[in-house]
Write an enzyme that holds these catalytic residues in place. Sequence first.
Site, short mmCIF file in Angstrom:
data_model
loop_
_atom_site.label_atom_id
_atom_site.label_comp_id
_atom_site.label_asym_id
_atom_site.label_seq_id
_atom_site.Cartn_x
_atom_site.Cartn_y
_atom_site.Cartn_z
N GLY A 66 21.81 65.19 -3.86
CA GLY A 66 22.60 65.89 -2.85
C GLY A 66 23.16 67.20 -3.37
CB SER A 67 24.85 69.96 -1.58
OG SER A 67 25.81 69.20 -0.88
CG ASP B 13 24.66 59.63 -5.94
OD1 ASP B 13 24.54 60.79 -5.50
OD2 ASP B 13 23.99 58.67 -5.51
N GLY B 14 27.03 61.59 -5.38
CA GLY B 14 27.91 61.95 -4.27
C GLY B 14 28.00 60.82 -3.25
CB ALA B 15 29.83 59.17 -1.27
N GLY C 159 22.75 60.03 3.27
CA GLY C 159 22.54 61.21 4.10
C GLY C 159 21.33 62.01 3.64
CD GLU D 204 21.56 58.43 -3.39
OE1 GLU D 204 21.53 59.67 -3.44
OE2 GLU D 204 22.04 57.81 -2.42
CE LYS E 5 30.46 64.77 2.10
NZ LYS E 5 29.77 64.88 0.85
C1 5RP Z 1 21.93 61.17 -0.72
C2 5RP Z 1 23.36 60.83 -0.77
C3 5RP Z 1 24.32 61.95 -1.07
O1 5RP Z 1 25.07 61.59 -2.17
C4 5RP Z 1 25.21 62.18 0.13
O2 5RP Z 1 24.41 62.43 1.26
C5 5RP Z 1 26.18 63.33 -0.11
O3 5RP Z 1 25.50 64.53 -0.15
P1 5RP Z 1 26.22 65.93 -0.40
O4 5RP Z 1 26.70 65.91 -1.80
O5 5RP Z 1 25.11 66.93 -0.17
O6 5RP Z 1 27.32 66.07 0.61
O7 5RP Z 1 23.78 59.73 -0.57
O8 5RP Z 1 21.15 60.08 -0.30
#
Ligand code: 5RP
EC number: 5.3.1.6
Length: 215
Positions: free
Chosen positions: A27-28, A79-81, A94, A101, A119
Amino acid sequence: MSEAKRLAGEKAIDYVEDGMIVGVGTGSTVAFFIDALARIKDRIAGTVSSSEQSTQRLRAHGIEVLDLNSTGPLSLYVDGADECDGHKRLIKGGGAALTREKIIAEASKTFVCIIDPAKRVDVLGKFPLPVEVIPMARSLVAREILARTGAQPVWRDGVTTDNGNWILDVHGLAIVDPVGLERELNQIPGVVSVGLFARRPADVVIVGGEPPIVL
Ligand code: 5RP
């Protein structure tokens, strides 16, 4: 918002120790973490990546990407969420990378989740819950989810996951029992994985800001 993501991603470097093999999400927000990791790449033993997208970015920086089968358990996963509640339970997927993951989160001792303030939620479910499905089971799984939850699954048309599967995004949930819902949806034949990270939540959450907040 991308400044908050950058601050969260850079703060996560505090958890990287010399010689570690680091699990890397997608993710970003994670992209900022990867860019920061590149600056200390000579101190780590490599990474395990959760997606082709992250693998490309890691390799572009000259960071080694290893196979989870050859590394054994990992010390750290970053990791993000898409959503995070007060118990560090998450909605993820997303970016359609939820299955890998989830595998890496399970394999890791410490899961550090990096998010921007938007978030944070009291109750998970405003963000449509991603569910990865075997393509032939798409309609079956959608009908089952509707029958069991009353919420509306929508096919993420045109998206194929790195595993060759499809995504249903479930709209209209208010998830009061995340562990129970994760367990229930996991039992539907054709479901590969559910983007609820409740049974195995994050251990640490970093909310990007000046300064970042560590929960
Ligand atoms: C990808 C994910 C990402 O961690 C999540 O969508 C958050 O993305 P971003 O950092 O771009 O807001 O679960 O499958």
